[in-house]
Design a protein around this motif. Structure first.
Motif, PDB file in Angstrom:
ATOM      1  N   ASN A 168       0.829  -1.114   0.022  1.00 50.94           N
ATOM      2  CA  ASN A 168       0.136  -0.040   0.050  1.00 50.94           C
ATOM      3  C   ASN A 168       0.913   1.428  -0.114  1.00 50.94           C
ATOM      4  OD1 ASN A 168      -1.532   2.140   1.974  1.00 50.94           O
ATOM      5  ND2 ASN A 168      -2.956   1.123   0.479  1.00 50.94           N
ATOM      6  N   ALA A 169       2.176   1.149   0.358  1.00 56.28           N
ATOM      7  CA  ALA A 169       3.085   2.049   0.733  1.00 56.28           C
ATOM      8  C   ALA A 169       3.211   2.829  -0.837  1.00 56.28           C
ATOM      9  CB  ALA A 169       4.361   2.055   1.298  1.00 56.28           C
ATOM     10  N   LEU A 170       3.453   4.082  -0.861  1.00 52.33           N
ATOM     11  CA  LEU A 170       3.831   4.859  -2.110  1.00 52.33           C
ATOM     12  C   LEU A 170       5.353   4.448  -2.612  1.00 52.33           C
ATOM     13  CD1 LEU A 170       2.656   8.201  -1.222  1.00 52.33           C
ATOM     14  CD2 LEU A 170       1.362   6.677  -2.803  1.00 52.33           C
ATOM     15  N   VAL A 171       5.628   4.513  -3.751  1.00 55.49           N
ATOM     16  CA  VAL A 171       7.020   4.262  -4.247  1.00 55.49           C
ATOM     17  C   VAL A 171       7.782   5.491  -3.689  1.00 55.49           C
ATOM     18  CG1 VAL A 171       6.426   2.990  -6.341  1.00 55.49           C
ATOM     19  CG2 VAL A 171       6.819   5.280  -6.325  1.00 55.49           C
ATOM     20  N   PRO A 172       8.991   5.067  -3.267  1.00 56.31           N
ATOM     21  CA  PRO A 172       9.966   6.118  -2.637  1.00 56.31           C
ATOM     22  C   PRO A 172      10.065   7.362  -3.190  1.00 56.31           C
ATOM     23  CG  PRO A 172      11.146   3.959  -2.937  1.00 56.31           C
ATOM     24  CD  PRO A 172       9.815   4.008  -3.689  1.00 56.31           C
ATOM     25  N   SER A 173      10.042   7.488  -4.599  1.00 57.24           N
ATOM     26  CA  SER A 173      10.007   9.092  -5.248  1.00 57.24           C
ATOM     27  C   SER A 173       8.729   9.656  -5.168  1.00 57.24           C
ATOM     28  CB  SER A 173      10.223   8.893  -6.788  1.00 57.24           C
ATOM     29  OG  SER A 173       9.509   7.922  -7.331  1.00 57.24           O
ATOM     30  N   VAL A 174       7.613   9.183  -4.875  1.00 58.72           N
ATOM     31  CA  VAL A 174       6.380   9.844  -4.836  1.00 58.72           C
ATOM     32  C   VAL A 174       6.144   9.744  -3.165  1.00 58.72           C
ATOM     33  CG1 VAL A 174       3.895   9.508  -5.143  1.00 58.72           C
ATOM     34  CG2 VAL A 174       5.489   9.080  -7.009  1.00 58.72           C
ATOM     35  N   ALA A 175       6.640   9.086  -2.313  1.00 55.59           N
ATOM     36  CA  ALA A 175       6.640   9.035  -0.863  1.00 55.59           C
ATOM     37  C   ALA A 175       7.312  10.357  -0.432  1.00 55.59           C
ATOM     38  CB  ALA A 175       7.038   8.006   0.017  1.00 55.59           C
ATOM     39  N   ALA A 176       8.270  10.804  -1.000  1.00 55.73           N
ATOM     40  CA  ALA A 176       9.229  11.823  -0.548  1.00 55.73           C
ATOM     41  C   ALA A 176       8.661  13.121  -0.923  1.00 55.73           C
ATOM     42  CB  ALA A 176      10.610  11.815  -1.384  1.00 55.73           C
ATOM     43  N   VAL A 177       7.578  13.099  -1.832  1.00 61.54           N
ATOM     44  CA  VAL A 177       6.981  14.734  -2.019  1.00 61.54           C
ATOM     45  C   VAL A 177       5.863  15.028  -0.872  1.00 61.54           C
ATOM     46  CG1 VAL A 177       5.141  15.572  -3.699  1.00 61.54           C
ATOM     47  CG2 VAL A 177       6.814  13.920  -4.489  1.00 61.54           C
ATOM     48  N   ALA A 178       5.912  16.231  -0.802  1.00 53.52           N
ATOM     49  CA  ALA A 178       5.223  16.833   0.352  1.00 53.52           C
ATOM     50  C   ALA A 178       3.742  17.588  -0.742  1.00 53.52           C
ATOM     51  CB  ALA A 178       5.720  18.043   1.051  1.00 53.52           C
ATOM     52  N   PRO A 179       2.770  16.700  -1.096  1.00 54.14           N
ATOM     53  CA  PRO A 179       1.707  17.181  -1.937  1.00 54.14           C
ATOM     54  C   PRO A 179       0.887  18.384  -1.351  1.00 54.14           C
ATOM     55  CG  PRO A 179       1.197  15.048  -1.006  1.00 54.14           C
ATOM     56  CD  PRO A 179       2.519  15.440  -0.417  1.00 54.14           C
ATOM     57  N   ASP A 180       0.549  19.209  -2.315  1.00 57.73           N
ATOM     58  CA  ASP A 180      -0.642  19.951  -1.998  1.00 57.73           C
ATOM     59  C   ASP A 180      -1.898  19.315  -1.527  1.00 57.73           C
ATOM     60  OD1 ASP A 180       0.754  22.573  -3.018  1.00 57.73           O
ATOM     61  OD2 ASP A 180       1.205  20.960  -4.313  1.00 57.73           O
ATOM     62  N   LEU A 181      -2.251  18.153  -1.971  1.00 56.75           N
ATOM     63  CA  LEU A 181      -3.388  17.308  -1.435  1.00 56.75           C
ATOM     64  C   LEU A 181      -2.993  15.778  -1.475  1.00 56.75           C
ATOM     65  CD1 LEU A 181      -6.300  16.996  -0.495  1.00 56.75           C
ATOM     66  CD2 LEU A 181      -7.011  17.061  -3.107  1.00 56.75           C
ATOM     67  N   PHE A 182      -3.014  15.188  -0.406  1.00 53.45           N
ATOM     68  CA  PHE A 182      -3.134  13.884  -0.659  1.00 53.45           C
ATOM     69  C   PHE A 182      -4.329  13.199  -0.371  1.00 53.45           C
ATOM     70  CE2 PHE A 182      -3.308   9.640   1.669  1.00 53.45           C
ATOM     71  CZ  PHE A 182      -2.196   8.905   0.969  1.00 53.45           C
ATOM     72  N   LEU A 183      -4.911  12.241  -1.206  1.00 51.42           N
ATOM     73  CA  LEU A 183      -6.375  11.480  -0.878  1.00 51.42           C
ATOM     74  C   LEU A 183      -6.239  10.075  -1.280  1.00 51.42           C
ATOM     75  CD1 LEU A 183      -7.945  10.684  -3.844  1.00 51.42           C
ATOM     76  CD2 LEU A 183      -8.058  13.038  -3.947  1.00 51.42           C
ATOM     77  N   ALA A 184      -6.996   9.172  -0.496  1.00 51.66           N
ATOM     78  CA  ALA A 184      -7.083   7.865  -0.385  1.00 51.66           C
ATOM     79  C   ALA A 184      -8.325   7.523  -1.182  1.00 51.66           C
ATOM     80  CB  ALA A 184      -6.925   7.161   0.949  1.00 51.66           C
ATOM     81  N   LYS A 185      -8.505   6.393  -2.071  1.00 50.13           N
ATOM     82  CA  LYS A 185      -9.814   6.005  -2.706  1.00 50.13           C
ATOM     83  C   LYS A 185      -9.684   4.568  -2.434  1.00 50.13           C
ATOM     84  CE  LYS A 185      -7.555   6.100  -7.153  1.00 50.13           C
ATOM     85  NZ  LYS A 185      -7.470   4.436  -7.178  1.00 50.13           N
TER      86      LYS A 185
END
Length: 185
Positions: free
Chosen positions: A65-82
């Motif tokens: 379920n974890a994001l790949v490292p390159s995306v997990a390192a991002v501080a998004p303006d919005l994070f959403l789960a679906k």
């Protein structure tokens, strides 16, 4: 700025062999290039699929379920789960969030090309957004199934990616572009 980058389901669970053969090994690198180009310039939305199926590699209790490292390192303006294919049906109201910020254009990338990326792009197009799908920043998997009235159908990941691009473009849902075009533009 009226544009956002939507990064869909870039999760470790998609490396699980259960999905079968995949296409576009450059997907993650291209997603990273898009993120680098957007950071500090335009909003970034990161979407994660939380499967409700207990045995799924994308279930919230699974390591996949974890994001790949390159995306997990991002501080998004919005994070959403679906729990479904469209990012417009998540734990945040994506359409409202975009509207509050005056965002009318989006670039979509991620996994799977013909599932969550396509569904989100179709809905975005129907909602009136100017949508671009960075096809080489997506990937999917081979599919085989018995289809009523047709028989056994098999499509490779490459065929599915090409079909998705064709349908989105010719259906008026989205423009198809490459990462290089988007980063240069």
């Amino acid at each position: 700025m009226t544009q956002a980058l939507i990064v869909i389901d870039m999760q470790r669970g998609f490396d699980d062999p259960v999905w079968g053969p995949t296409a576009n090994p450059d997907c993650e690198a291209n997603v990273s290039a898009l993120i680098s180009a957007w950071e500090g310039r335009c909003p970034i939305v990161v979407v994660r699929h939380d499967s409700r199926s207990a045995g799924s590699p994308l279930h919230p209790d699974a390591a996949g379920n974890a994001l790949v490292p390159s995306v997990a390192a991002v501080a998004p303006d919005l994070f959403l789960a679906k729990h479904v294919n469209s990012a417009f049906y998540g734990d945040h109201d994506l359409h409202a969030w975009l509207g509050e910020r005056g965002i009318t254009e989006m670039v979509i990338c991620g996994i799977q090309t013909n599932m969550c990326v396509e569904t989100t792009a179709r809905m975005a197009g129907n909602l009136g957004y100017d949508v671009v799908v960075a096809l080489d920043a997506t990937r999917t998997f081979d599919l085989t199934a018995e289809v009523a009235g047709v028989g056994m159908v098999t499509r490779s990941a490459e065929e599915l990616m090409a079909t998705t691009a064709l349908v989105l473009q010719q259906g008026g849902f989205a423009r198809i572009a490459t990462t290089a075009e988007l980063v240069a533009g």
